[in-house]
Write a protein that holds these residues in place. Structure first.
Motif, short mmCIF file in Angstrom:
data_model
loop_
_atom_site.label_atom_id
_atom_site.label_comp_id
_atom_site.label_asym_id
_atom_site.label_seq_id
_atom_site.Cartn_x
_atom_site.Cartn_y
_atom_site.Cartn_z
N ASP A 123 4.47 -12.73 6.02
CA ASP A 123 4.90 -13.09 4.28
C ASP A 123 4.29 -12.80 3.55
OD1 ASP A 123 2.35 -13.77 6.22
OD2 ASP A 123 2.63 -16.37 5.64
N ILE A 124 3.39 -11.86 3.64
CA ILE A 124 2.08 -11.31 2.75
C ILE A 124 3.35 -9.73 1.97
CG2 ILE A 124 0.24 -10.07 1.81
CD1 ILE A 124 -0.92 -12.24 4.63
N ALA A 125 3.39 -10.20 1.14
CA ALA A 125 3.83 -8.77 0.13
C ALA A 125 2.69 -8.07 -0.01
CB ALA A 125 4.28 -9.46 -2.03
N CYS A 126 3.24 -6.28 -0.82
CA CYS A 126 2.37 -5.65 -0.49
C CYS A 126 2.72 -4.40 -1.32
CB CYS A 126 1.71 -4.48 0.66
SG CYS A 126 0.99 -2.92 0.74
N VAL A 127 1.83 -4.69 -2.68
CA VAL A 127 2.17 -3.09 -3.48
C VAL A 127 0.92 -2.14 -3.93
CG1 VAL A 127 3.58 -5.31 -4.69
CG2 VAL A 127 0.73 -4.83 -5.61
N GLY A 128 1.27 -1.29 -4.53
CA GLY A 128 0.37 -0.39 -4.45
C GLY A 128 0.29 0.53 -5.80
N LEU A 129 -1.09 -0.39 -6.42
CA LEU A 129 -1.13 0.27 -8.62
C LEU A 129 -1.40 1.91 -9.25
CD1 LEU A 129 -0.19 -0.57 -11.25
CD2 LEU A 129 -2.27 -1.67 -11.39
#
Length: 659
Positions: free
Chosen positions: A505-511
């Motif tokens: 239930d945790i969204a994950c992204v990289g910048l």
């Protein structure tokens, strides 16, 4: 949006001469104006692989529907034509420098029959001389009030001036000798213009001539026993001196220069300029602009064109000091020379007073950018918009009210540390920042990120059902959005950690730093947020804060690793026991003088460890503690209750932030 290939001109049809080009959209509006030494080379670069272009440039090319150009003979003409077209069409994709506030100027209306000194804002008018800009209008009024003793120039409005002439009675300033009262004929037009010209010369930096002249008149009046006149002249000299003291002296050789500095963060830039006239700082001005172009030199060129493109000869100084030269500095200098009518030096100061002043202006630019970011972050509407934009762009069910960002810092795999920063509702929650010491050496970024995330979310799984004093523990709160500093490898590693721990239930992204691309797990292509969007701005702030926090911790660890102590190297004596020893005895010298029995009474020590400490210190009595970085011998005679070496616990809390 249009397909760039649909309006790409045939390469052979584009001339290789210098010129200026315009992109138009489907409605015929000019959206971008640029110049080039070789039109063929520059225009062809816009129609290569779109993915390789700067994001804003790619957007401009897709928005365009046609391109046209005009050939000129040299770079100077190209600069002039580019500036005139930018002023005429106001293209949306060209840089627009926005003043961070409306700066007042001290203006003298030399174009009027009886010139008037006044505070003026806004667009400059022809026939008016300007001095400044000043930070505040009251600073102009104070300066003007001091100088009216010496230069009694008219300051009243046209209506007051006309009415005084009709009634034959001057205003209050005329009665107290702070106006020469040309309205009632006390001085004629020529004499009043002479006063105005002297005032302008003084404000432009020619101060020594007037001080010397008044000093000579004062001495002559005193010699002739005209003491009242001498006293008035003395007061006039003091007024001049006070006016001069309000401007800091930065150059001893009475140099006229404008000093520019830039601070940028990849998305926005802050520009500061100090106006130096006669060796004194006469004014300061600042702008904030989006980073619409690919290089800082291009931005500097646009800045100079906007600042000096509409200036009169009086507004351009002899020197322009820059942190970075424009792409064609000689052409820019020639263009400014043609406007000013005299040589203009465009250069980067390398040493001395000019370099020191450039550093001061740069610090002002950095502070201006920080203030702008804080003001933007503090806007509740902007924060809400940023969270909504992130939810839409990343496909989240709800706005990410809690964002956690992780970053890793090290030098060639040594002293590897990581940071976790927390933003809630778009604002930093510094009490929940954490610092991690990555176990082992020579660990790459991906492995370090994997270890840190595993430790953080393993604690989350344990603590989410536990309480402390009736409250949930700190790690019991999961983020709505997990951000990692990096591209696809880092975000894939983070996604694998969450999957292995059964967290779904945790969204994950990289910048990614280079082009500010947002990567999603398992995606072959990044999400490109608009460069000016509040969502990207929030992600960048979170990433930059994590980077700052990580690098600060890494520097602390590296500094401590460079320092040795007489207590180092004793088996069984860690950081906490060293701290206990120093606290009990007060210094290493007193520990060395103690017996094994006295050492053994310290909490946590047994007879075997006490004997080992005593034997080690007796053998190292002639080996003082040394800082390996500086070679400095450390003083171990002082109190020993300072901060001990960091305990490599799984997670270390830090409530103290280094700005």
């Amino acid at each position: 949006m249009a397909d760039p290939s649909s309006y790409r001109p045939a390469p052979g049809s584009i001339p290789t001469d210098p010129g200026v080009y315009r992109f138009r959209d489907v409605h015929g509006r000019v959206i971008y104006v640029g110049k080039a030494k070789s039109l063929r080379s520059r225009l062809s670069s816009y129609f290569q692989d779109i993915a390789a272009l700067h994001p804003r440039t790619a957007s401009m090319v897709r928005t365009g529907a046609s391109v046209e150009w005009t050939v000129v003979t040299n770079e100077v003409e190209a600069l002039q034509l580019e500036y005139s077209w930018i002023k005429e069409f106001d293209p949306r994709f060209n840089v627009k420098y926005r003043d961070d506030k409306s700066y007042p100027y001290l203006a003298v209306t030399m174009g009027e029959q009886f010139p008037r000194a006044m505070v003026m804002r806004g667009a400059k008018r022809q026939g008016t001389r300007y001095f400044g800009p000043y930070a505040h209008a009251w600073a102009i009024r104070e300066t003007l009030d001091l100088m009216l003793r010496v230069f009694p120039i008219r300051t009243c409005s046209a209506g007051v001036f006309k009415r005084a002439g009709q009634v034959g009675r001057p205003c209050l300033l005329g009665y107290i000798d702070k106006c020469s009262a040309p309205c009632v004929g006390r001085v004629d037009e020529d004499r009043h213009r002479e006063i105005a010209e002297d005032f302008c010369d003084f404000m432009a930096g020619d101060t020594g001539r007037f001080v010397k002249r008044l000093t000579a008149q004062m001495k002559q009046a005193a010699a002739e026993l005209e003491f009242e006149q001498a006293a008035r002249l003395r007061d006039d000299i003091e007024a001049m001196t006070k006016a001069l003291e309000r401007s800091a002296v930065v150059f001893a050789d009475a140099t006229d220069a404008d000093v520019f500095a830039i601070a940028e963060d990849g998305l926005e830039m802050a520009v500061q300029v100090f106006h130096v006239r006669g060796g004194r700082v006469r004014g300061q001005r600042g702008w904030v602009a989006e980073m619409d172009r690919e290089t800082v030199p291009d931005l500097v060129e646009q800045l100079l064109m906007q600042v000096y493109g509409g200036e009169s000869a009086d507004g351009i100084p002899r020197e322009i000091l820059l942190p970075v030269l424009p792409p064609e500095p000689l052409a820019m200098a020639e263009l400014l020379r043609s406007v000013r009518g005299a040589k203009v030096a465009v250069k980067i100061p390398q040493r001395g007073d000019k370099k020191a002043l450039l550093d001061t202006v740069r610090r002002n630019a950095e502070q201006a950018l920080a203030r702008h970011k804080v003001a933007r972050a503090g806007d509740l509407t902007a924060r809400a918009q940023a969270l909504d934009e992130l939810a839409d762009a990343l496909g989240l069910d709800e706005a990410p009210l809690r964002i956690e960002c992780f970053d890793v810092s090290h030098v060639q795999g040594t002293n590897v540390v990581a940071s976790m920063v927390v933003f809630e509702d778009g604002l930093a929650r510094k009490s929940e920042y954490r610092r991690f010491i990555v176990k082992g050496e020579q660990v790459d970024d991906t492995a370090a990120m994997r270890e840190v995330l595993t430790r953080r979310f393993a604690r989350y799984r344990i603590e989410r059902t536990e309480t402390e004093d009736g409250k949930a523990k700190k790690f019991a709160y999961p983020p709505n959005l997990l951000v990692v500093d990096g591209g696809r490898p880092q975000v894939d590693a983070a996604a694998r950690v969450l999957e292995e721990l059964g967290i779904v239930d945790i969204a994950c992204v990289g910048l990614a730093k280079r082009l500010e691309e947002v990567w999603l797990p398992g995606s072959d292509f990044p999400v490109i947020l608009p460069r000016g969007s509040e969502g990207l701005y929030l992600l960048q702030r979170v990433r930059d804060e994590a980077h700052r926090f990580a690098i600060t911790f890494h520097r602390e660890r590296r500094s401590k690793a460079m320092t040795t102590s007489a207590l180092d190297g004793i088996p069984g004596l860690g950081a906490q026991r060293q701290k206990a020893l120093r606290r009990h005895f007060g210094s290493v010298a007193k520990i060395r003088a103690a017996t094994p029995e006295e050492i053994a009474v310290v909490p946590g020590f047994g007879s075997a460890l006490a004997q080992a400490v005593w034997s080690h210190l007796q053998g190292s009595a002639a080996e003082p503690a040394v800082n390996l970085t500086t070679g400095e011998i450390l003083d171990e005679e002082g109190p020993g209750d300072g901060p001990a070496d960091l305990d490599p616990a799984d997670v270390e809390r830090s409530d103290t932030m280094v700005p």
